[in-house]
Design a protein around this motif. Structure first.
Motif, mmCIF file in Angstrom:
data_model
loop_
_atom_site.group_PDB
_atom_site.id
_atom_site.type_symbol
_atom_site.label_atom_id
_atom_site.label_comp_id
_atom_site.label_asym_id
_atom_site.label_seq_id
_atom_site.Cartn_x
_atom_site.Cartn_y
_atom_site.Cartn_z
ATOM 1 N N GLU A 76 1.087 0.661 -11.714
ATOM 2 C CA GLU A 76 1.107 -0.810 -11.708
ATOM 3 C C GLU A 76 2.025 -1.308 -10.596
ATOM 4 O O GLU A 76 3.156 -0.853 -10.453
ATOM 5 C CB GLU A 76 1.607 -1.325 -13.063
ATOM 6 N N GLY A 77 1.535 -2.235 -9.794
ATOM 7 C CA GLY A 77 2.327 -2.822 -8.723
ATOM 8 C C GLY A 77 2.412 -1.960 -7.472
ATOM 9 O O GLY A 77 3.120 -2.300 -6.527
ATOM 10 N N THR A 78 1.696 -0.834 -7.446
ATOM 11 C CA THR A 78 1.718 0.056 -6.274
ATOM 12 C C THR A 78 0.753 -0.451 -5.210
ATOM 13 O O THR A 78 -0.367 -0.863 -5.523
ATOM 14 C CB THR A 78 1.320 1.489 -6.694
ATOM 15 N N GLY A 79 1.168 -0.422 -3.956
ATOM 16 C CA GLY A 79 0.296 -0.805 -2.847
ATOM 17 C C GLY A 79 -0.292 0.433 -2.184
ATOM 18 O O GLY A 79 0.354 1.480 -2.124
ATOM 19 N N VAL A 80 -1.523 0.303 -1.703
ATOM 20 C CA VAL A 80 -2.181 1.428 -1.024
ATOM 21 C C VAL A 80 -2.033 1.238 0.486
ATOM 22 O O VAL A 80 -2.406 0.183 1.014
ATOM 23 C CB VAL A 80 -3.677 1.508 -1.402
ATOM 24 N N PRO A 81 -1.483 2.220 1.213
ATOM 25 C CA PRO A 81 -1.335 2.078 2.667
ATOM 26 C C PRO A 81 -2.663 1.771 3.352
ATOM 27 O O PRO A 81 -3.706 2.327 2.987
ATOM 28 C CB PRO A 81 -0.791 3.453 3.100
ATOM 29 N N ALA A 82 -2.612 0.872 4.338
ATOM 30 C CA ALA A 82 -3.831 0.409 5.016
ATOM 31 C C ALA A 82 -4.593 1.549 5.671
ATOM 32 O O ALA A 82 -5.826 1.540 5.713
ATOM 33 C CB ALA A 82 -3.454 -0.637 6.061
ATOM 34 N N VAL A 83 -3.884 2.567 6.167
ATOM 35 C CA VAL A 83 -4.548 3.682 6.863
ATOM 36 C C VAL A 83 -5.532 4.394 5.927
ATOM 37 O O VAL A 83 -6.610 4.827 6.337
ATOM 38 C CB VAL A 83 -3.502 4.674 7.432
ATOM 39 N N PHE A 84 -5.199 4.473 4.648
ATOM 40 C CA PHE A 84 -6.076 5.140 3.675
ATOM 41 C C PHE A 84 -7.340 4.307 3.444
ATOM 42 O O PHE A 84 -8.456 4.829 3.484
ATOM 43 C CB PHE A 84 -5.316 5.347 2.358
ATOM 44 N N ILE A 85 -7.162 2.992 3.236
ATOM 45 C CA ILE A 85 -8.313 2.115 2.957
ATOM 46 C C ILE A 85 -9.273 2.076 4.147
ATOM 47 O O ILE A 85 -10.490 2.103 3.975
ATOM 48 C CB ILE A 85 -7.826 0.693 2.609
ATOM 49 N N ASP A 103 3.344 5.644 2.306
ATOM 50 C CA ASP A 103 3.346 6.241 3.645
ATOM 51 C C ASP A 103 4.803 6.351 4.093
ATOM 52 O O ASP A 103 5.455 5.343 4.373
ATOM 53 C CB ASP A 103 2.550 5.356 4.613
ATOM 54 N N THR A 104 5.327 7.569 4.117
ATOM 55 C CA THR A 104 6.743 7.756 4.464
ATOM 56 C C THR A 104 6.953 7.896 5.967
ATOM 57 O O THR A 104 8.073 8.043 6.432
ATOM 58 C CB THR A 104 7.313 9.011 3.773
ATOM 59 N N GLY A 105 5.836 7.870 6.730
ATOM 60 C CA GLY A 105 5.930 8.070 8.171
ATOM 61 C C GLY A 105 5.548 9.489 8.533
ATOM 62 O O GLY A 105 4.602 9.728 9.278
ATOM 63 N N ALA A 111 -1.858 10.092 -4.867
ATOM 64 C CA ALA A 111 -1.942 10.315 -6.315
ATOM 65 C C ALA A 111 -3.239 11.039 -6.647
ATOM 66 O O ALA A 111 -4.299 10.720 -6.103
ATOM 67 C CB ALA A 111 -1.878 8.992 -7.055
ATOM 68 N N THR A 112 -3.155 12.017 -7.552
ATOM 69 C CA THR A 112 -4.326 12.752 -8.028
ATOM 70 C C THR A 112 -4.165 13.028 -9.513
ATOM 71 O O THR A 112 -3.035 13.096 -10.017
ATOM 72 C CB THR A 112 -4.513 14.074 -7.265
ATOM 73 N N HIS A 113 -5.304 13.185 -10.223
ATOM 74 C CA HIS A 113 -5.223 13.582 -11.635
ATOM 75 C C HIS A 113 -5.781 14.993 -11.808
ATOM 76 O O HIS A 113 -6.042 15.445 -12.926
ATOM 77 C CB HIS A 113 -5.989 12.580 -12.515
#
Length: 578
Positions: A76-85, A103-105, A111-113
Motif C-alpha cells: 500500500e502506498g508503494t510507487g512503481v518506478p517509471a522505467v518498469f512501466i 529504484d536504488t540507482g 516484488a514477487t510471490h
C-alpha cells in the motif's frame, strides 16, 4: 544479472530441516509436499500454499528468511518506478507476478510471490539491462500494484481519433462484450476511443466525464477534485458513433434520441472493477452524455483516515456505538458523505451485529454487510426498503438519503424502537438538519427524542506536494486571510503554502482532497430547542457557545497546517458564515 539466489543441490534437505524447525509442519506433511513437488513439477512454495500446510503470509516469511530476502506483507502506498512501466509489458508483469517497487540507482528492487522461480527474474534483468533484487510479497498485493501502475500508462485519444470513421456505428454492436478490459487495445476505433476516455479519467482521478455537443465539436470535460476541466475536443463527425457506443455499453435504447436515458456499465481495468453510471439528455446539437465513475478498487477509509480531528473522532466513535438513535451526515452532492458513512459502518461492523443498507447506488461493497440497491421502477424506494428491513431483525440500518416525510418518519420510528440508523440529508450545516426534518413533516418531539448526532462536511482540495512552495501573501491573499480572521504571522515565517501548478496536478496547484467537518451532538439543550421550534441559527449559536467547531473553523485549522489555501477554504465554506 539477477540477484535471486540460485537453488543449491541440497536445498531439499535444508527445506526439510527448516520447515521442521521453523514452520511447525510434521514429517508426514513435509514428505507429502516434497512428493507432490516431484510428481507435479510445481514449486514447493505453491505446493505448501495449495495444500493449506502454510498460509501465503507464513510461506513468504519463511522463504524470505531462508533465502535472505526482504518480506513485505503490504505494498500500500508503494510507487512503481517509471522505467518498469515503460519497458515491461503489462502481460509479462501479470503472467509472472513481478512488479518493481524501488529504484536504488544500482539495482531495481522487484516484488514477487514466487520465491523459487529464478527464470522470470533473469528474463526481467535482461529486458531492463539492470541488476534485479527480489522482495517477497503477497500475490494479491502485487496484482493490485500492477493494476494501479499500468492504469497510469494511457496513450491519450489522439491515436484512436485518427481511425474514427462515419461507418464505425455498424461495428459497435459486433465488438461489445459484457465487461470490457481497458488495457486491451485491440478494439474497433470508436470502442477504443471511449475506453481511452475512461482510462484517462481513471488516470486523472476524475469522478465524472462530460461529453458536451457543440455545433462544430464534441467537447470532453472531466471533473477532477470537484472542479470541471475542458479536455480534448472530438470532431463532430465522430459524435453519433461515440454516443451509440456509450448507449450500447449502458444497455440503453440506441434508437431513442428524444428522451433522457440512464444506464450502467461495469468495466474491467486489469483485475479491478470500475462501475460507471451513464446519463444521456437530448440538447441542442445532439445528446449530452455524463459518466459517473465509481472505482470499486478504492479502499474503504477508516474513521482516522478521513480528515477528522482527534476530538471529532472521539465524539463520533462514542455515538456510533449507541444501540439506538439516528445519526445524520449532511452536505451537498459530492461532499464525501458516503465515504464517512462507510467509515462509520466499517468501524462498528462485527459478526454479532446485523447491518443492512439501502443505497442508490451501492457504491462500494462492504464485507459482512447486506447492501440493497434502490429500484424505483420496481417499487423499491428508500421508504419501502427501510420498512422491509424492520422485518429482517436488524441492529443497524443505513438509508442512502432522507428525501421525504415517509422515509424520515420510518427512520426515526425505527430509531425509537431500538435500532441505530445512519442516513444523509442535503443541508448547509448541522443545525439546518434539525429544522429540515421538521420542515418535511416530522414532529419536533420525535426529532428531539431520536436524533443523536449530526455531521456536516465538505471536501477541500489539498495543495499538490509536487509543486508546493511557501510564498509571501499578496494583497488579495491578505484580504482572504482577513475574511478568515487570520494574520500572516500565524504561519511559519509569515508565508503561505501554495501549489505553483505542474503536470502532476493538471496545472491546478491541487492534488487530492480532504474533508472538513462540523460535528454536533444533540445534547439536552438542543433537544429543548427542537421541541420549542427554535430556528437553525439559534440552535447553532447555542452550540457554538458550548464548543461547536464549524466547517470554517475546521477549514482554518487545515489551512494553518499547510494543507490548503485561504481561497479554497473560503470557496468551500461560503455558506458557513457564523
Amino acid at each position: 544479472m539477477s540477484q535471486t539466489p540460485a537453488t543449491p543441490p541440497v536445498f531439499h534437505d535444508r527445506i526439510r530441516e527448516g520447515l521442521l524447525r521453523r514452520a511447525g509442519l510434521n514429517q508426514a506433511q513435509i514428505d507429502d509436499a516434497l512428493r507432490t513437488e516431484r510428481e507435479t513439477g510445481q514449486q514447493l512454495d505453491q505446493v505448501l500454499i495449495g495444500k493449506n500446510f502454510l498460509s501465503e503470509g507464513k510461506c513468504m516469511q519463511f522463504f524470505a528468511e531462508l533465502l535472505g530476502l526482504e518480506y513485505r506483507p503490504s505494498l500500500e502506498g508503494t510507487g512503481v518506478p517509471a522505467v518498469f512501466i515503460h519497458q515491461i509489458p503489462v502481460q509479462f508483469a501479470r503472467t509472472h507476478g513481478l512488479v518493481a517497487i524501488e529504484d536504488t540507482g544500482s539495482t531495481l528492487r522487484v516484488a514477487t510471490h514466487r520465491p523459487l522461480e529464478v527464470q522470470p527474474m533473469d528474463d526481467l534483468a535482461t529486458l531492463l539491462g539492470r541488476e534485479i533484487e527480489a522482495v517477497l510479497s503477497h500475490r494479491g498485493e502485487i496484482a493490485n500494484l500492477i493494476n494501479r501502475a499500468y492504469r497510469h500508462k494511457a496513450d491519450g485519444v489522439d491515436e484512436a481519433l485518427q481511425d474514427v470513421k462515419d461507418t464505425d456505428i455498424v461495428s459497435i454492436a459486433e465488438n461489445i462484450q459484457e465487461s470490457e478490459d481497458l488495457l486491451d487495445a485491440n478494439k474497433a476505433p470508436v470502442i477504443k476511443l471511449v475506453n481511452m476516455l475512461l482510462f484517462q479519467a481513471l488516470k486523472l482521478r476524475a469522478s465524472d466525464i462530460h461529453l458536451q455537443p457543440y455545433s462544430d465539436r464534441l467537447q470532453v470535460r472531466m471533473r477532477i477534485d470537484g472542479v470541471l476541466y475542458d479536455m480534448e475536443s472530438i470532431p463532430k463527425r465522430a459524435q453519433e458513433a461515440i454516443v451509440s457506443r456509450v448507449k450500447v455499453m449502458g444497455k440503453m435504447d440506441i434508437a431513442e434520441r428524444r428522451l433522457p436515458q440512464d444506464g450502467r456499465a461495469s468495466i474491467r481495468v486489469g483485475d479491478g472493477d470500475v462501475d460507471v453510471r451513464i446519463s444521456s439528455v437530448p440538447v441542442a446539437g445532439g445528446e449530452r452524455i455524463v459518466f459517473r465513475i465509481l472505482d470499486k478498487t478504492t479502499k474503504i477509509y477508516s474513521i482516522d483516515q478521513i480528515g477528522l480531528t482527534t476530538d471529532a473522532q472521539r465524539t463520533i466513535r462514542r455515538y456510533i456505538n449507541y444501540s439506538h438513535g439516528v445519526i445524520f451526515v449532511t452536505g451537498p452532492t459530492g461532499s464525501g458523505k458516503t465515504t464517512t458513512l462507510y467509515a462509520c459502518l466499517d468501524e462498528i461492523n462485527a459478526p454479532e451485529l446485523n447491518i443492512l443498507t439501502i443505497e442508490d447506488p451501492v457504491e462500494y461493497n462492504l464485507e459482512g454487510i447486506s447492501q440493497v440497491q434502490v429500484n424505483t421502477k420496481k417499487g423499491l424506494t428508500f421508504a419501502a426498503g427501510l420498512r422491509s428491513f424492520l422485518r429482517q431483525d436488524p441492529d443497524v440500518m443505513m438509508v442512502g438519503e432522507v428525501r421525504d416525510n415517509e422515509t424520515a418518519d420510518i427512520a426515526i420510528r425505527a430509531a425509537l424502537t431500538g435500532h441505530l440508523v445512519f442516513s444523509t440529508v442535503h443541508t448547509n450545516d448541522s443545525a439546518s438538519t434539525v429544522t429540515r426534518l421538521i420542515d418535511i413533516g416530522v414532529e419536533p418531539y420525535l426529532v428531539s427524542s431520536s436524533l443523536l448526532l449530526v455531521i456536516a462536511q465538505r471536501l477541500l482540495r489539498t495543495i499538490c506536494p509536487n509543486c508546493r512552495e511557501p510564498v509571501e501573501p499578496n494583497e488579495q491573499q491578505r484580504y482572504f486571510l482577513e475574511d478568515l480572521k487570520l494574520t500572516p504571522d500565524q504561519f511559519p515565517d509569515g508565508k503561505l503554502s501554495i501549489g505553483r501548478g505542474c503536470d502532476e496536478c493538471f496545472r491546478s496547484g491541487f492534488a487530492g482532497r480532504t474533508a472538513i467537518y462540523e460535528v454536533m451532538p444533540i445534547d439536552t439543550h438542543i433537544q429543548e430547542q427542537i421541541v420549542n421550534k427554535a430556528t437553525a441559527s439559534q440552535i447553532k449559536r447555542g452550540a457554538l457557545e458550548r464548543g461547536l467547531k464549524t466547517l470554517r473553523m475546521d477549514g482554518v485549522t487545515k489551512l494553518l497546517q499547510g494543507m490548503t489555501t485561504p481561497e479554497e477554504v473560503l470557496r468551500v465554506t461560503q455558506l458557513d458564515v457564523l
